[in-house]
Design a protein around this motif. Structure first.
Motif, PDB file in Angstrom:
ATOM      1  N   GLN A 126      -5.141  18.698 -14.611  1.00 20.07           N
ATOM      2  CA  GLN A 126      -5.529  16.560 -13.966  1.00 20.07           C
ATOM      3  C   GLN A 126      -4.533  15.981 -14.311  1.00 20.07           C
ATOM      4  OE1 GLN A 126      -8.882  14.953 -16.877  1.00 20.07           O
ATOM      5  NE2 GLN A 126     -10.178  17.171 -16.433  1.00 20.07           N
ATOM      6  N   GLN A 127      -3.072  16.516 -14.550  1.00 17.01           N
ATOM      7  CA  GLN A 127      -2.193  15.810 -14.360  1.00 17.01           C
ATOM      8  C   GLN A 127      -1.990  15.409 -12.826  1.00 17.01           C
ATOM      9  OE1 GLN A 127       0.429  17.985 -17.296  1.00 17.01           O
ATOM     10  NE2 GLN A 127      -1.240  17.729 -19.100  1.00 17.01           N
ATOM     11  N   ARG A 128      -1.814  16.999 -12.620  1.00 20.79           N
ATOM     12  CA  ARG A 128      -0.717  16.431 -10.990  1.00 20.79           C
ATOM     13  C   ARG A 128      -1.780  15.088 -10.035  1.00 20.79           C
ATOM     14  NH1 ARG A 128       2.582  19.119  -8.297  1.00 20.79           N
ATOM     15  NH2 ARG A 128       2.935  19.170  -5.858  1.00 20.79           N
ATOM     16  N   ASN A 129      -3.293  15.091 -10.040  1.00 19.62           N
ATOM     17  CA  ASN A 129      -4.267  14.229  -9.371  1.00 19.62           C
ATOM     18  C   ASN A 129      -3.661  12.796 -10.377  1.00 19.62           C
ATOM     19  OD1 ASN A 129      -5.206  16.012  -7.543  1.00 19.62           O
ATOM     20  ND2 ASN A 129      -6.913  15.743  -8.848  1.00 19.62           N
ATOM     21  N   ARG A 130      -3.269  13.349 -11.733  1.00 21.82           N
ATOM     22  CA  ARG A 130      -3.591  11.198 -12.195  1.00 21.82           C
ATOM     23  C   ARG A 130      -2.112  10.927 -11.873  1.00 21.82           C
ATOM     24  NH1 ARG A 130      -6.167   7.726 -15.900  1.00 21.82           N
ATOM     25  NH2 ARG A 130      -7.648   8.910 -14.631  1.00 21.82           N
ATOM     26  N   PHE A 131      -1.028  11.606 -11.812  1.00 22.26           N
ATOM     27  CA  PHE A 131       1.005  11.438 -11.266  1.00 22.26           C
ATOM     28  C   PHE A 131       0.502  10.603 -10.192  1.00 22.26           C
ATOM     29  CE2 PHE A 131       3.714  12.395  -8.210  1.00 22.26           C
ATOM     30  CZ  PHE A 131       4.972  11.545  -9.624  1.00 22.26           C
ATOM     31  N   PHE A 132      -0.283  11.401  -9.238  1.00 17.27           N
ATOM     32  CA  PHE A 132      -0.407  10.722  -7.781  1.00 17.27           C
ATOM     33  C   PHE A 132      -1.441   9.480  -7.566  1.00 17.27           C
ATOM     34  CE2 PHE A 132       1.079  14.798  -6.506  1.00 17.27           C
ATOM     35  CZ  PHE A 132       2.396  14.632  -5.332  1.00 17.27           C
ATOM     36  N   ASP A 133      -2.592   8.893  -9.021  1.00 16.26           N
ATOM     37  CA  ASP A 133      -3.262   7.849  -9.507  1.00 16.26           C
ATOM     38  C   ASP A 133      -1.628   7.242  -9.096  1.00 16.26           C
ATOM     39  OD1 ASP A 133      -5.208   9.171  -8.999  1.00 16.26           O
ATOM     40  OD2 ASP A 133      -5.541   9.034 -10.718  1.00 16.26           O
ATOM     41  N   TRP A 168       1.930   7.234  -9.594  1.00 17.69           N
ATOM     42  CA  TRP A 168       2.734   6.967  -8.514  1.00 17.69           C
ATOM     43  C   TRP A 168       2.303   6.254  -7.436  1.00 17.69           C
ATOM     44  CZ3 TRP A 168       7.675   8.024  -8.560  1.00 17.69           C
ATOM     45  CH2 TRP A 168       8.850   7.907  -7.596  1.00 17.69           C
ATOM     46  N   THR A 169       1.177   6.223  -7.032  1.00 19.39           N
ATOM     47  CA  THR A 169       1.119   5.417  -5.624  1.00 19.39           C
ATOM     48  C   THR A 169       0.793   4.007  -5.775  1.00 19.39           C
ATOM     49  OG1 THR A 169      -1.213   6.064  -5.943  1.00 19.39           O
ATOM     50  CG2 THR A 169      -0.196   7.433  -4.131  1.00 19.39           C
ATOM     51  N   LEU A 170      -0.250   3.692  -7.026  1.00 19.43           N
ATOM     52  CA  LEU A 170      -0.174   2.504  -7.535  1.00 19.43           C
ATOM     53  C   LEU A 170       0.971   2.034  -7.894  1.00 19.43           C
ATOM     54  CD1 LEU A 170      -3.232   3.018  -9.754  1.00 19.43           C
ATOM     55  CD2 LEU A 170      -3.092   0.986  -8.486  1.00 19.43           C
ATOM     56  N   LYS A 171       1.819   2.763  -8.509  1.00 24.42           N
ATOM     57  CA  LYS A 171       3.226   1.930  -8.607  1.00 24.42           C
ATOM     58  C   LYS A 171       4.420   1.793  -7.332  1.00 24.42           C
ATOM     59  CE  LYS A 171       4.893   4.057 -13.658  1.00 24.42           C
ATOM     60  NZ  LYS A 171       5.164   2.432 -13.771  1.00 24.42           N
ATOM     61  N   ILE A 218      -4.422   7.651  -1.553  1.00 23.21           N
ATOM     62  CA  ILE A 218      -4.088   6.057  -1.539  1.00 23.21           C
ATOM     63  C   ILE A 218      -4.332   5.047  -2.362  1.00 23.21           C
ATOM     64  CG2 ILE A 218      -4.723   3.854   0.040  1.00 23.21           C
ATOM     65  CD1 ILE A 218      -5.635   6.211   1.967  1.00 23.21           C
ATOM     66  N   ALA A 219      -3.247   4.040  -2.047  1.00 20.07           N
ATOM     67  CA  ALA A 219      -3.003   2.849  -4.053  1.00 20.07           C
ATOM     68  C   ALA A 219      -2.704   1.593  -2.916  1.00 20.07           C
ATOM     69  CB  ALA A 219      -2.345   2.572  -4.701  1.00 20.07           C
ATOM     70  N   LEU A 220      -3.715  -0.087  -3.347  1.00 14.05           N
ATOM     71  CA  LEU A 220      -3.427  -0.746  -2.218  1.00 14.05           C
ATOM     72  C   LEU A 220      -3.027  -2.038  -3.620  1.00 14.05           C
ATOM     73  CD1 LEU A 220      -3.648  -2.378  -0.486  1.00 14.05           C
ATOM     74  CD2 LEU A 220      -5.868  -2.789  -0.747  1.00 14.05           C
ATOM     75  N   SER A 221      -2.189  -2.671  -3.557  1.00 15.42           N
ATOM     76  CA  SER A 221      -1.943  -3.678  -4.527  1.00 15.42           C
ATOM     77  C   SER A 221      -1.965  -5.669  -4.276  1.00 15.42           C
ATOM     78  CB  SER A 221      -1.294  -3.942  -5.357  1.00 15.42           C
ATOM     79  OG  SER A 221      -0.998  -2.770  -6.087  1.00 15.42           O
ATOM     80  N   VAL A 222      -2.463  -6.367  -4.423  1.00 12.20           N
ATOM     81  CA  VAL A 222      -2.672  -7.686  -4.121  1.00 12.20           C
ATOM     82  C   VAL A 222      -1.622  -8.235  -5.062  1.00 12.20           C
ATOM     83  CG1 VAL A 222      -3.978  -9.110  -3.390  1.00 12.20           C
ATOM     84  CG2 VAL A 222      -4.305  -7.490  -2.441  1.00 12.20           C
ATOM     85  N   ARG A 223      -1.070  -9.375  -4.250  1.00 15.91           N
ATOM     86  CA  ARG A 223      -0.390 -10.042  -5.279  1.00 15.91           C
ATOM     87  C   ARG A 223      -0.720 -11.580  -4.689  1.00 15.91           C
ATOM     88  NH1 ARG A 223       5.403 -12.868  -6.637  1.00 15.91           N
ATOM     89  NH2 ARG A 223       5.550 -12.744  -4.712  1.00 15.91           N
ATOM     90  N   ALA A 224      -1.500 -12.347  -5.118  1.00 19.63           N
ATOM     91  CA  ALA A 224      -2.657 -14.049  -4.913  1.00 19.63           C
ATOM     92  C   ALA A 224      -1.452 -15.333  -5.426  1.00 19.63           C
ATOM     93  CB  ALA A 224      -3.328 -13.621  -6.033  1.00 19.63           C
ATOM     94  N   LYS A 225      -1.647 -15.910  -4.793  1.00 21.23           N
ATOM     95  CA  LYS A 225      -0.818 -17.658  -5.294  1.00 21.23           C
ATOM     96  C   LYS A 225      -1.543 -17.713  -6.404  1.00 21.23           C
ATOM     97  CE  LYS A 225       0.457 -17.152  -0.592  1.00 21.23           C
ATOM     98  NZ  LYS A 225       2.144 -15.890  -0.965  1.00 21.23           N
ATOM     99  N   CYS A 230       0.824  -1.420   0.047  1.00 23.67           N
ATOM    100  CA  CYS A 230       0.216   0.170  -0.008  1.00 23.67           C
ATOM    101  C   CYS A 230       0.562   1.391  -0.150  1.00 23.67           C
ATOM    102  CB  CYS A 230      -1.230  -0.563   1.296  1.00 23.67           C
ATOM    103  SG  CYS A 230       0.189  -0.043   3.188  1.00 23.67           S
ATOM    104  N   ASP A 231      -0.018   2.669  -0.666  1.00 21.43           N
ATOM    105  CA  ASP A 231       1.127   3.386  -0.831  1.00 21.43           C
ATOM    106  C   ASP A 231      -0.100   5.042  -0.216  1.00 21.43           C
ATOM    107  OD1 ASP A 231       3.605   5.049  -0.327  1.00 21.43           O
ATOM    108  OD2 ASP A 231       2.563   6.244  -2.660  1.00 21.43           O
ATOM    109  N   VAL A 232       0.818   5.615   0.669  1.00 20.83           N
ATOM    110  CA  VAL A 232      -0.253   7.108   0.470  1.00 20.83           C
ATOM    111  C   VAL A 232       0.800   8.411   0.419  1.00 20.83           C
ATOM    112  CG1 VAL A 232       0.066   6.622   3.366  1.00 20.83           C
ATOM    113  CG2 VAL A 232      -1.737   8.139   1.973  1.00 20.83           C
TER     114      VAL A 232
END
Length: 264
Positions: free
Chosen positions: A156-163, A165-168, A230-237, A122-124
């Motif tokens: 809109q570019q700054r908001n999309r940048f943080f979309d 960045w947090t996902l990455k 905030i972004a969240l990523s899950v890597r499942a089995k 996760c990232d905030v």
């Protein structure tokens, strides 16, 4: 100070997203209680920060994760021990449950994502911080992401940048490999947001030379307020593209109380 008898249950395909507002915690006796939870090594690391606000945030973070883990298992907050996992990612030492967690903090907000078994990141980020976000995007994002970002209206570019960045950040934190994974080697495709609070319409793809499988990944974006992303990523089995994940949110004041909420 609270000590829940009824422990929280955490089901498979369930993600608990905990959060705390560190600036709201000022009580000296409570901060002293947090200090008492830390190991000598944790205290040493916490004291290394130059600025008081960073020492405060580090203290709250350590107490926060210890306290929230104790909501699932009958273990005292001070008794948890941690070690570096396979990829140097902090893991629970001798876990009584296969709890997996990941922390992130920024000005005014600390989060922790908890799940069972699967790798989670996760990232905030504070979107008001002063930096050259477009220069960073141009240098580090994939070609596909940069093109999409720069095609948007300037407003809109700054908001999309943080979309992005947090996902990455959430992706590389789920791996536990940090920036040893080049940010250009994977791309997020952010679909239309159908919910004001969370966007789960997100796809992941990889450069030809990167060995990974998009079908085991799921990612989400959260919009808690106008200041944070905030972004969240899950890597499942296994393949989890059709899995129905349930999100639960908990607002915490460590050692005092927590409250389940519908979001941030």
């Amino acid at each position: 100070m609270h000590n829940s008898i009824q422990k929280l249950s955490l089901e498979k395909n369930e993600i608990h997203l905990w959060y705390v507002y560190p600036n709201k915690i000022k009580q000296i006796d409570l901060l002293n209680a947090y200090h008492a939870l830390l190991t000598p090594d944790e205290t040493q690391k916490q004291q290394r920060y130059k600025f008081e606000k960073d020492r405060h945030s580090a203290l709250i973070t350590r107490a926060f994760v210890r306290d929230l883990l104790s909501q699932y298992v009958q273990i005292k907050p001070e008794s948890w021990r941690f070690e570096k996992g396979e990829y140097d990612k902090p893991e629970i030492k001798d876990p009584p449950l296969p709890l997996r967690f990941n922390l992130s903090h920024t000005d005014e907000l600390i989060i922790c994502a908890v799940t069972l078994q699967d790798d989670i990141g996760c990232d905030v980020e504070n979107m008001t911080r002063d930096n050259d976000v477009l220069g960073i995007a141009d240098r580090f994002f994939s070609k596909k992401e940069s093109e999409e970002l720069f095609s948007l209206p300037l407003t809109q570019q700054r908001n999309r940048f943080f979309d992005y960045w947090t996902l990455k950040e959430s992706y590389i934190k789920a791996w536990g490999l940090g920036l040893s994974i080049p940010l250009k080697d994977f791309s997020f495709d952010i679909g239309v947001n159908e919910n004001n609070q969370v966007n789960h319409n997100i796809q992941l793809s990889f450069a030809q030379h990167r060995i990974d499988h998009a079908n085991v990944w799921r990612s989400w974006l959260f919009y808690p307020n106008d200041k944070h992303r905030i972004a969240l990523s899950v890597r499942a089995k296994n393949n989890n593209q059709n899995s129905q994940y349930k999100m639960r949110f908990f607002n915490s004041t460590p050692l005092i109380s927590y409250k389940e909420s519908t979001g941030f």
